[in-house]
Scaffold this active site. Structure first.
Site, PDB file in Angstrom:
ATOM      1  N   ARG A  30      37.850  46.714  41.098  1.00  0.00           N
ATOM      2  CA  ARG A  30      36.932  47.342  42.057  1.00  0.00           C
ATOM      3  C   ARG A  30      35.764  47.964  41.309  1.00  0.00           C
ATOM      4  NH1 ARG A  30      38.767  45.188  45.735  1.00  0.00           N
ATOM      5  NH2 ARG A  30      39.594  45.975  47.696  1.00  0.00           N
TER       6      ARG A  30
ATOM      7  N   GLU B  19      28.195  47.373  45.199  1.00  0.00           N
ATOM      8  CA  GLU B  19      27.970  45.968  45.551  1.00  0.00           C
ATOM      9  C   GLU B  19      27.706  45.823  47.054  1.00  0.00           C
ATOM     10  OE1 GLU B  19      31.890  44.679  44.042  1.00  0.00           O
ATOM     11  OE2 GLU B  19      32.400  44.131  46.104  1.00  0.00           O
TER      12      GLU B  19
ATOM     13  N   HIS C 128      32.388  39.081  43.497  1.00  0.00           N
ATOM     14  CA  HIS C 128      33.639  39.530  44.157  1.00  0.00           C
ATOM     15  C   HIS C 128      34.387  38.351  44.803  1.00  0.00           C
ATOM     16  CE1 HIS C 128      35.721  43.308  45.898  1.00  0.00           C
ATOM     17  NE2 HIS C 128      36.585  42.330  45.708  1.00  0.00           N
TER      18      HIS C 128
HETATM   19  C1  GLV Z   1      40.060  42.136  47.064  1.00  0.00           C
HETATM   20  O1  GLV Z   1      39.250  42.631  46.373  1.00  0.00           O
HETATM   21  C2  GLV Z   1      41.248  42.785  47.538  1.00  0.00           C
HETATM   22  O2  GLV Z   1      41.431  44.005  47.334  1.00  0.00           O
HETATM   23  O3  GLV Z   1      42.069  42.097  48.159  1.00  0.00           O
END
Ligand code: GLV
Length: 330
Positions: free
Chosen positions: A242, A271, A289
């Site tokens: 993250r 982001e 991501h």
């Molecule tokens: C993606 O980033 C998730 O947390 O599933």
């Protein structure tokens, strides 16, 4: 007698048809027709008379939103991370929160590995060189990278995804060390040949560092200027968890000054905006991501969220309830 009214659920982003079909057999579905996040106002309006919400990490579910949707009973996030949701605020209102653990472990571990390999072997840098037509011939000392095999990998966060990464590292004959809030069980350490170390030791010893901790106030800027300075000058950092776990400004500076060799990034602070400093650096591999983004995994995530939501609204315990304590409050 009229059949009982189906609960109304809001789906905030475009998802696969099988998840909508499943939801529709149990619920009245209001699906966002545009695959862009609702504004906070539009989300509040859509949820005004809804009992369920199926949302993504791009949707902020906070106390202000909850105050405007008094009928809401369940929030199903299509993600394993749920830092977009104020869970205590949901619990206080008796709202169940679910996530999608498990189904994305392998795909996310694959992507972390891809970023590590791509950064070590400079894949995006050389690809753009070749596309520019700049390649004039083979040279012994051209585009030298670093070896992933037999190197030391430090994994920060040894949950399901961290363990899937460690498993892959065995195939590359890597030495695996890890740091985690809690040491994992001895049989897991043994199976993965992974040694528990302090964060300081991990930073100092690793050739590659992969971050896989959830984002929370305690992990905000877990890696900043001081931690980057503790890494080997040849180290490569991968953030596949993250934005916010890394201080991106400090990382840009470290990459500019050669404090570390490179970075592979899937996630960014703020982001989809990212620190513009990254864009002009050659020693960073950037992807948007996509950690869990394979068709099979994203389908499984959407279906998992749909099952969680239907279970929660049918009075069953959802398989992936995050705030189990909410059930005791009923
Ligand atoms: C993606 O980033 C998730 O947390 O599933």
């Amino acid at each position: 007698m009229n059949p009982p009214k189906k609960p109304r659920v809001v789906v905030t982003r475009e998802v696969f048809d099988d998840a909508i079909d499943y939801l529709s057999t149990h619920c009245e579905v209001h699906a966002n027709q545009v695959d862009a996040p609702y504004s906070p106002e539009a989300l509040a309006a859509a949820l005004a008379n809804a009992q369920g919400l199926m949302c993504a990490l791009t949707d902020k579910v906070d106390a202000a939103l909850l105050a405007s949707c008094p009928q809401l009973q369940a929030v199903a996030n299509i993600a394993v991370g749920y830092n977009n949701i104020d869970v205590p605020a949901c619990t206080a209102r008796g709202i169940q929160v679910t996530n999608t653990p498990g189904v994305l472990d392998d795909s996310t571990a694959d992507l972390a590995f891809a970023l590590m390999l791509a950064t070590a072997r400079r894949i995006t840098e050389v690809e753009s060189y070749i596309r520019q037509g700049a390649w004039t011939g083979w040279k012994l000392k051209q585009w030298l990278g670093v070896d992933v095999h037999h190197a030391t990998l430090g994994i920060v966060g040894m949950g399901r995804i961290g363990q899937a990464i460690a498993k892959r590292a065995q195939g590359f004959d890597m030495r695996v060390i890890y740091h985690n809030r809690k040491r994992v069980a001895p049989d897991i350490e043994q199976r993965l040949s992974a040694a528990f170390v302090s964060l300081g030791d991990l930073l100092a010893q690793s050739d590659f560092i992969i971050l896989q901790v959830p984002y929370a106030p305690e992990t905000h800027h877990l890696i900043g200027a001081a931690e980057l300075a503790m890494m080997k000058p040849g180290a490569i950092l991968v953030n596949s968890t993250r934005g916010g776990v890394v201080d991106d400004k400090a990382l840009v500076e470290a990459l500019k000054k050669g404090v570390i060799r490179g970075a592979g990034l899937d996630v960014y602070e703020g982001e989809p905006k990212l620190d513009a400093g990254f864009l002009s650096l050659k020693n960073v591999v950037l992807v948007p991501h996509i950690g869990s983004s394979t068709e099979a995994t994203r389908r499984a995530m959407a279906m998992t969220a749909a099952r969680n939501l239907v279970a929660a609204l049918s009075g069953e315990r959802p398989p992936n309830l995050v705030n189990g304590e909410v059930l005791a409050l009923r």
